[in-house]
Design a protein around this motif. Sequence first.
Motif, short mmCIF file in Angstrom:
data_model
loop_
_atom_site.label_atom_id
_atom_site.label_comp_id
_atom_site.label_asym_id
_atom_site.label_seq_id
_atom_site.Cartn_x
_atom_site.Cartn_y
_atom_site.Cartn_z
N ASP A 1 -5.89 -1.75 -4.88
CA ASP A 1 -5.32 -2.32 -3.65
C ASP A 1 -6.29 -3.36 -3.11
N THR B 1 0.83 -1.21 0.00
CA THR B 1 0.00 0.00 0.00
C THR B 1 0.87 1.26 0.00
N GLN C 1 -7.72 0.11 -0.57
CA GLN C 1 -7.98 -1.09 0.24
C GLN C 1 -8.99 -0.82 1.37
MG MG Z 1 -1.99 -2.82 2.16
#
Ligand code: MG
Length: 354
Positions: free
Chosen positions: A192, A90, A120
């Motif tokens: 993500d 990330t 995400q």
């Molecule tokens: Mg991550």
Amino acid sequence: MRRHMAGQKTKQAQSKLKYLGRIKRLPPPQTDGRGPSIRVNTSGRSYAHVMALENVSVGYGPTTVVAGIGLDLYRGDKIGIIGRNGSGKTTLLRSLIGELAPIEGDIKLGNNVEVAYFDQELSDLKPDLTVIDNLWELDPGAEIGRIRSFLGRFGFTGDDGFKVVRSLSGGEKTKLSLARLLYHPANFIIFDEPTNHLDIDSREALEQALNDYDGSCLVVSHDRYFLDRVVNKIAHIADGHIKVYDGNYAEFREQTTETVDTAKPKESKSKDTYRAFKEESRRRSRYKKELQSLKARIVNQEREAARLEREINQGIPRSDWEMLHDASERKKQVEETLLELYARLEELEDADFD
Ligand SMILES: [Mg+2]
Ligand SMILES: Nc1ncnc2c1ncn2[C@@H]1O[C@H](COP(=O)(O)OP(=O)(O)OP(=O)(O)O)[C@@H](O)[C@H]1O
């Protein structure tokens, strides 16, 4: 190993016809919103060299998370990023989208590259707004019909649109976030972990959409089946460094096993036989998996073709030229994809695994 026999061509031609015939014979698609039909629109072509990183380090303040990153992405590339929890996936993505300044080096984006980012944490969603309003805010001038029909493709039908986001399941939130992401066309999409809460139908719909998409993407995912079907390169983050491999996840596994193996001392004959046996069984299971997923994709695409045909013939008012045009363009695309899938199916069915 391929087996060539007389009459094979005829058999192939017949099987193609059989499958082509199914486009018309399949029952109309269900309208209960179960199987989403995701489409990813491209926003014009980007420059061929989409993204370039040379010796880039990313992290927070004085703390470097991933160092010495070299990563090139060319138009049409679909790169999977893998690595353990906390390895810095990330962090890298946030640096790519400009949310986090790199500690060292430059991140260059090509001309005409339009980036879309799937977070995400789904932090783009407004929990107190309805599903419809979460999408509508991106395009306040749009007709509600357009918003609702777009949401329909992500499985939100009927009253679903009036649900408040905080009451949605994880899978529904993911789908809504995907809808927001894909509402405006982009030619470079960064995901993500998009499949984390998705049910199988939606995951396959996303796989298919990304396969049909001619833009570029980067996908962080722990889902190796998803990666196997979507990406052409794997970037592996480990111990603060990144290494890029050609191929999908299965190919990455092979390459990394090989690397490890070549570092070892020579092995005995019986070990070689064992390895060959293992390799053969891996090959078989890959073959089975691909066949299975291919058939599922064919059924999905055939449904989509049937749905579009119904839409063109009955669903869209004759006066709505734009929608009619879109639908028939889309149908053409689907049929082209189907032809490719049939060809691959024939190839696989031809492979000799007995
Ligand atoms: Mg991550
Ligand atoms: N805002 C932040 N400030 C400082 N350190 C952070 C911050 N966010 C993450 N980190 C640290 O950076 C490292 C990488 O985290 P990151 O979230 O990039 O990992 P990841 O690979 O995405 O993990 P996951 O698979 O769990 O999503 C971790 O050690 C994490 O604790």
